[in-house]
Scaffold this motif. Structure first.
Motif, PDB file in Angstrom:
ATOM      1  N   THR A  50       0.831  -1.202   0.000  1.00 21.14           N
ATOM      2  CA  THR A  50       0.000   0.000   0.000  1.00 21.14           C
ATOM      3  C   THR A  50       0.866   1.254   0.000  1.00 21.14           C
ATOM      4  O   THR A  50       0.602   2.203  -0.740  1.00 21.14           O
ATOM      5  N   ARG A  54       1.004   4.046  -2.906  1.00 20.74           N
ATOM      6  CA  ARG A  54       0.716   5.453  -2.567  1.00 20.74           C
ATOM      7  C   ARG A  54       1.829   6.371  -3.053  1.00 20.74           C
ATOM      8  O   ARG A  54       1.569   7.425  -3.633  1.00 20.74           O
ATOM      9  N   PRO A  60      -4.712   3.419  -2.709  1.00 18.83           N
ATOM     10  CA  PRO A  60      -5.544   2.211  -2.707  1.00 18.83           C
ATOM     11  C   PRO A  60      -7.033   2.523  -2.747  1.00 18.83           C
ATOM     12  O   PRO A  60      -7.812   1.693  -3.209  1.00 18.83           O
ATOM     13  N   TYR A  65      -7.649  -2.055  -2.795  1.00 17.24           N
ATOM     14  CA  TYR A  65      -6.749  -2.841  -1.958  1.00 17.24           C
ATOM     15  C   TYR A  65      -6.540  -4.243  -2.524  1.00 17.24           C
ATOM     16  O   TYR A  65      -5.425  -4.764  -2.541  1.00 17.24           O
ATOM     17  N   ILE A  68      -4.194  -4.244  -5.517  1.00 15.98           N
ATOM     18  CA  ILE A  68      -2.803  -4.090  -5.091  1.00 15.98           C
ATOM     19  C   ILE A  68      -2.282  -5.418  -4.558  1.00 15.98           C
ATOM     20  O   ILE A  68      -1.204  -5.879  -4.941  1.00 15.98           O
TER      21      ILE A  68
END
Length: 184
Positions: A50, A54, A60, A65, A68
């Motif tokens: 994450t 970022r 995310p 999420y 990812i």
């Protein structure tokens, strides 16, 4: 992308402008090779996926999420499988091999960009003499890099040869066989 919904036009434009993204459609993101490599190395070194996303401008909340998590797991598995002997290696050794591979790829890319830039720059009349040395003959590339370039060129030549055959067959169907090409 929230709750499985498609990306909006604005989100697509935002994502397309990021160096980490090579392409994006309403429901799919294709990440750049460089981002995938760096992300995998950083993840194997213990960083949060994450956080990595970022920092690349891929929050995310936008990307998702789950996307990812799945992407990083897929890249990690592929990277580990690509390192010979990885089943007996430590994470540190795997990271070192991946980092070395990435550095070589980056050096190759820079060398190719330098050659492309040199080829497109106009030569002054004084240096355009016949005794100029071509950049490739200066030993810019190690054996691995030269091999990669040769394989890429061979693959391209093969593609072009197949295109020629395909176009000849198409032409033969449309206008009949050419007697001159039958002799060759």
């Amino acid at each position: 992308m929230r709750s499985g919904g498609a990306f909006s036009d604005e989100e697509i434009q935002l994502l397309r402008g990021l160096p980490a993204v090579s392409n994006v459609t309403r429901d799919r993101i294709t990440y750049s090779d460089t981002f995938r490599q760096v992300c995998t190395i950083r993840y194997l070194a213990g960083e949060s996926p994450t956080k990595i996303f970022r920092e690349a401008g891929l929050p995310p909340e936008l990307v998702g999420y789950k996307r990812i998590e799945r992407s990083v797991a897929r890249w990690k598995d592929a990277a580990i499988k690509s390192v010979s002997g990885s089943d007996t290696m430590t994470d540190g050794e795997i990271i070192a091999q991946l980092a070395a591979r990435y550095k070589r790829a980056l050096a190759t890319r820079r060398s190719l960009e330098d050659i492309a830039n040199t080829a497109t720059e106009p030569k002054p009349a004084a240096t355009a003499a016949s005794n100029d040395v071509h950049p490739l003959s200066l030993g810019l590339f190690d054996g691995d890099t030269a091999g990669i370039i040769i394989r890429q060129q061979a693959r391209r030549i093969d593609e072009l040869e197949r295109d020629v055959v395909r176009l000849r067959n198409k032409l033969d169907k449309e206008v009949g066989p050419n007697p001159a090409s039958a002799e060759a």
